[in-house]
Design an enzyme around this catalytic site. Structure first.
Site, PDB file in Angstrom:
ATOM      1  N   CYS A 167      -4.900  12.633  12.190  1.00  0.00           N
ATOM      2  CA  CYS A 167      -5.650  11.367  12.144  1.00  0.00           C
ATOM      3  C   CYS A 167      -5.552  10.751  13.539  1.00  0.00           C
ATOM      4  CB  CYS A 167      -5.079  10.443  11.083  1.00  0.00           C
ATOM      5  SG  CYS A 167      -3.496   9.729  11.549  1.00  0.00           S
ATOM      6  N   LYS A 224       0.846  -1.208   0.000  1.00  0.00           N
ATOM      7  CA  LYS A 224       0.000   0.000   0.000  1.00  0.00           C
ATOM      8  C   LYS A 224       0.881   1.258   0.000  1.00  0.00           C
ATOM      9  CE  LYS A 224      -1.650   1.593   3.998  1.00  0.00           C
ATOM     10  NZ  LYS A 224      -1.404   3.019   4.328  1.00  0.00           N
ATOM     11  N   ASN A 225       1.879   1.287   0.878  1.00  0.00           N
ATOM     12  CA  ASN A 225       2.661   2.509   1.051  1.00  0.00           C
ATOM     13  C   ASN A 225       3.681   2.723  -0.058  1.00  0.00           C
ATOM     14  OD1 ASN A 225       1.120   3.061   3.225  1.00  0.00           O
ATOM     15  ND2 ASN A 225       2.653   2.511   4.763  1.00  0.00           N
ATOM     16  N   ARG A 233      -8.619  -0.359   4.352  1.00  0.00           N
ATOM     17  CA  ARG A 233      -7.711   0.627   3.756  1.00  0.00           C
ATOM     18  C   ARG A 233      -6.357   0.002   3.445  1.00  0.00           C
ATOM     19  NH1 ARG A 233      -7.316   6.155   6.735  1.00  0.00           N
ATOM     20  NH2 ARG A 233      -6.081   6.409   4.860  1.00  0.00           N
ATOM     21  N   ASP A 281       4.684   0.829  11.892  1.00  0.00           N
ATOM     22  CA  ASP A 281       3.472   0.201  11.346  1.00  0.00           C
ATOM     23  C   ASP A 281       3.325  -1.249  11.779  1.00  0.00           C
ATOM     24  OD1 ASP A 281       3.404   1.896   8.118  1.00  0.00           O
ATOM     25  OD2 ASP A 281       2.962   2.544  10.145  1.00  0.00           O
ATOM     26  N   ARG A 338       0.125  14.664  12.579  1.00  0.00           N
ATOM     27  CA  ARG A 338       0.621  14.448  11.222  1.00  0.00           C
ATOM     28  C   ARG A 338       0.890  15.765  10.458  1.00  0.00           C
ATOM     29  NH1 ARG A 338      -0.976   9.153   9.903  1.00  0.00           N
ATOM     30  NH2 ARG A 338       0.637   9.172   8.302  1.00  0.00           N
TER      31      ARG A 338
HETATM   32  C1  EPZ Z   1       4.265   7.056   6.152  1.00  0.00           C
HETATM   33  O1  EPZ Z   1       3.518   8.103   6.722  1.00  0.00           O
HETATM   34  C2  EPZ Z   1       3.323   5.869   6.075  1.00  0.00           C
HETATM   35  N1  EPZ Z   1       2.182   6.192   5.214  1.00  0.00           N
HETATM   36  C3  EPZ Z   1       2.832   5.510   7.467  1.00  0.00           C
HETATM   37  O2  EPZ Z   1       2.030   4.339   7.357  1.00  0.00           O
HETATM   38  C4  EPZ Z   1       4.043   5.185   8.348  1.00  0.00           C
HETATM   39  O3  EPZ Z   1       3.612   4.940   9.668  1.00  0.00           O
HETATM   40  C5  EPZ Z   1       5.021   6.373   8.345  1.00  0.00           C
HETATM   41  O4  EPZ Z   1       5.391   6.704   6.986  1.00  0.00           O
HETATM   42  C6  EPZ Z   1       6.295   6.067   9.114  1.00  0.00           C
HETATM   43  O5  EPZ Z   1       6.917   4.944   8.572  1.00  0.00           O
HETATM   44  C7  EPZ Z   1       2.344   6.130   3.863  1.00  0.00           C
HETATM   45  O6  EPZ Z   1       3.409   5.820   3.367  1.00  0.00           O
HETATM   46  C8  EPZ Z   1       1.134   6.452   3.047  1.00  0.00           C
HETATM   47  P1  EPZ Z   1       6.449  10.348   8.247  1.00  0.00           P
HETATM   48  P2  EPZ Z   1       4.145   9.604   6.748  1.00  0.00           P
HETATM   49  O7  EPZ Z   1       6.387  11.610   7.477  1.00  0.00           O
HETATM   50  O8  EPZ Z   1       4.925   9.840   5.535  1.00  0.00           O
HETATM   51  C9  EPZ Z   1       6.595  13.646  11.628  1.00  0.00           C
HETATM   52  C10 EPZ Z   1       0.176   2.952   7.704  1.00  0.00           C
HETATM   53  O9  EPZ Z   1      -0.278   2.440   8.731  1.00  0.00           O
HETATM   54  N2  EPZ Z   1       6.469  14.604  10.525  1.00  0.00           N
HETATM   55  O10 EPZ Z   1       7.605   9.425   8.047  1.00  0.00           O
HETATM   56  O11 EPZ Z   1       3.030  10.535   7.069  1.00  0.00           O
HETATM   57  C11 EPZ Z   1       5.344  12.803  11.817  1.00  0.00           C
HETATM   58  O12 EPZ Z   1       4.402  13.482  12.631  1.00  0.00           O
HETATM   59  C12 EPZ Z   1       0.646   4.395   7.719  1.00  0.00           C
HETATM   60  O13 EPZ Z   1       0.327   2.361   6.604  1.00  0.00           O
HETATM   61  C13 EPZ Z   1       6.607  15.961  10.782  1.00  0.00           C
HETATM   62  O14 EPZ Z   1       6.814  16.358  11.921  1.00  0.00           O
HETATM   63  O15 EPZ Z   1       5.114   9.508   8.006  1.00  0.00           O
HETATM   64  C14 EPZ Z   1       5.889  11.581  12.484  1.00  0.00           C
HETATM   65  O16 EPZ Z   1       6.044  11.841  13.864  1.00  0.00           O
HETATM   66  C15 EPZ Z   1       0.405   5.063   9.063  1.00  0.00           C
HETATM   67  N3  EPZ Z   1       6.492  16.842   9.759  1.00  0.00           N
HETATM   68  C16 EPZ Z   1       7.271  11.411  11.859  1.00  0.00           C
HETATM   69  O17 EPZ Z   1       7.602  12.680  11.302  1.00  0.00           O
HETATM   70  C17 EPZ Z   1       6.257  16.429   8.472  1.00  0.00           C
HETATM   71  O18 EPZ Z   1       6.203  17.285   7.562  1.00  0.00           O
HETATM   72  C18 EPZ Z   1       7.321  10.378  10.736  1.00  0.00           C
HETATM   73  O19 EPZ Z   1       6.297  10.694   9.800  1.00  0.00           O
HETATM   74  C19 EPZ Z   1       6.112  15.050   8.223  1.00  0.00           C
HETATM   75  C20 EPZ Z   1       6.221  14.158   9.260  1.00  0.00           C
END
Ligand code: EPZ
Length: 427
Positions: free
Chosen positions: A123, A22-23, A405, A313, A128
């Site tokens: 969410c 998915k990701n 999802r 995840d 996020r």
């Molecule tokens: C991706 O989300 C995945 N989703 C998530 O999977 C996964 O948990 C996550 O990466 C971490 O591996 C998809 O790929 C669609 P991040 P993403 O940006 O990109 C902070 C699932 O269950 N952050 O790596 O949104 C954020 O709050 C989903 O399949 C900022 O502060 O995750 C978090 O604490 C859930 N500012 C950390 O970084 C930003 O601009 C990591 O988030 C972006 C993120």
């Protein structure tokens, strides 16, 4: 709303096909925006989020067609073509349903020189933010403004110049947006402390197949030499390492023996290590990964971390499995601030889990008891299913849309492994 009824106690055995990730799919789909030629994705999972993304791309004027999918097949082949864009706006009513919509920001900006995307909002697992997405795009030369709940990104005349950005926090999505913006920039871009998840490697490999010039793929230092245009490509979505790990935990909690067909050991070494630490046998098989649990589960202590660390995840699913370990496990969630929504529900099933801030102590218990439980987010939902498979009696998991999802036809897959799982509409 659908619910799933699980009658626990069945030992899982057999082979389960692992679907496309998915990701990975959610960042490969928007690559179609980067060229006016057809892009074909194979092994695309049948998931609600993929359907949602397809609908989002359609409203930019992208044509999409599905081929080669017999009803019994897992996965689909989708061909997309952005001959010309009729819009560069991702509206609130679509983005709010699926946060990954933010991943159109970089490619729209690269292709059309502008993009207007609704802020995704938070969410269940955290607020996020997207600040790192915006800072990275600014570093590559975009002008960013916010208005009325939308982010508007504009490239200077002639396109993005390219630039350098060092991520203060590893971010999968921000790395993906930066990569998709940089590939069509006029100059060179370098990303430091970039995410290294296998899904990022899949994105880079797809972009290279389209003609992009990228160095340092799979490392935290990536250099992108912008090119004038990209061409179409056909690309196979990588197998879903989180789905595979979820089914491994399900096999382990039932004392089962399962082959995860199509899974790749190299994508999920931290998960494999955690399972082995818990006493589960995990070995490469000729067509995937073989998982067998023939003895008591041992407690595990670990923290989630960006790849190659233990995936956030996978935290909920591993926790469910550890509810029946002989001893106390300590899990620390370092990525998201609210990713223990599954804990109260697991405790209602007889688990003994105590959380304090980012740390959860999972005291192993002798047994779990089936109950009516509520799904709250994608991975928490799967942890409740995993617990239900081992619980005595019947477990009903409500609000199945969370599961749909991210897990393709999970009741059919669990049935392949001998589980007593039934989907019931309307509750
Ligand atoms: C991706 O989300 C995945 N989703 C998530 O999977 C996964 O948990 C996550 O990466 C971490 O591996 C998809 O790929 C669609 P991040 P993403 O940006 O990109 C902070 C699932 O269950 N952050 O790596 O949104 C954020 O709050 C989903 O399949 C900022 O502060 O995750 C978090 O604490 C859930 N500012 C950390 O970084 C930003 O601009 C990591 O988030 C972006 C993120």
């Amino acid at each position: 709303m659908d619910k799933i009824i699980i009658r626990g106690g069945k030992r899982l055995s057999g082979t389960v096909p692992v679907s496309g990730a998915k990701n990975a799919a959610l960042t490969l789909l928007p690559c179609a925006l980067l060229t006016d030629e057809p892009v074909t994705l194979r092994n695309l999972p049948r998931l609600a989020d993929i359907d949602g993304f397809q609908h989002l791309l359609n409203q930019f004027g992208i044509s999409t067609s599905i081929a080669g999918a017999r009803p019994e097949d897992f996965g689909r082949v989708m061909t997309l073509q952005a001959t010309r864009l009729t819009s560069t706006v991702a509206p609130y009513d679509l983005v709010r349903k699926m946060r990954a919509s933010i991943l159109v920001l970089g490619p729209l900006l690269a292709r059309a020189g502008e993009a207007t995307v609704s802020l995704p909002g938070g969410c269940a697992i955290g607020n996020r933010p997207i600040d790192l997405h915006l800072k990275a795009l600014e570093a590559i030369g975009a002008h960013i403004e916010m208005a009325a709940g939308y982010v508007r990104a504009i490239a200077p005349d002639g396109g993005l110049p390219g630039g350098r950005y060092s991520f203060p926090v590893v971010s999968v999505g921000a790395t993906e947006n930066a990569l998709m913006a940089a590939v069509l920039a006029r100059g060179k871009s370098t990303l430091h402390n970039a995410a290294r998840e296998p899904e990022i490697v899949d994105l880079c490999n797809m972009l290279v197949a389209m003609g992009a010039q990228i160095e340092g793929i799979g490392t935290s230092d990536i250099t992108i030499h912008g090119v004038d245009r990209l061409h179409g490509a056909t690309y196979m979505v990588m197998p879903d390492r989180i789905e595979a790990g979820s089914y491994a935990c399900a096999a382990a909690i039932t004392g089962g023996e399962v082959t995860l067909a199509g899974a790749r050991m190299e994508d999920m070494e931290a998960t494999v290590q955690a399972l082995r630490d818990a006493g589960v046998h995990v070995e490469p098989a000729k067509n995937g990964i073989h998982v067998a649990a023939d003895g008591p589960l041992r407690p595990v202590t670990l923290s989630t971390a960006p790849y190659p660390g233990f995936a956030t995840d996978m935290q909920a699913q591993l926790m469910a499995m550890l509810c029946l370990a002989k001893g106390s496990s300590v899990l620390t969630e370092t990525i998201f601030e609210n990713r223990y929504m599954h804990v109260p529900e697991l405790n209602r099933m007889g688990a003994h889990i105590e959380t304090k801030g980012r740390t959860a102590v999972v005291h192993g218990v002798q047994k779990l008891t089936g109950a009516e439980v509520m799904a709250t987010d994608l991975r928490a939902s799967m942890s409740l299913v995993i617990a239900g498979l081992a619980a005595e009696g019947e477990t009903q998991v409500h609000r199945l849309y969370h599961l749909d999802r991210g897990y393709e036809r999970l009741e059919e897959k669990f049935a392949l492994l001998g589980a007593d799982v039934e989907r019931v509409g309307g509750d």
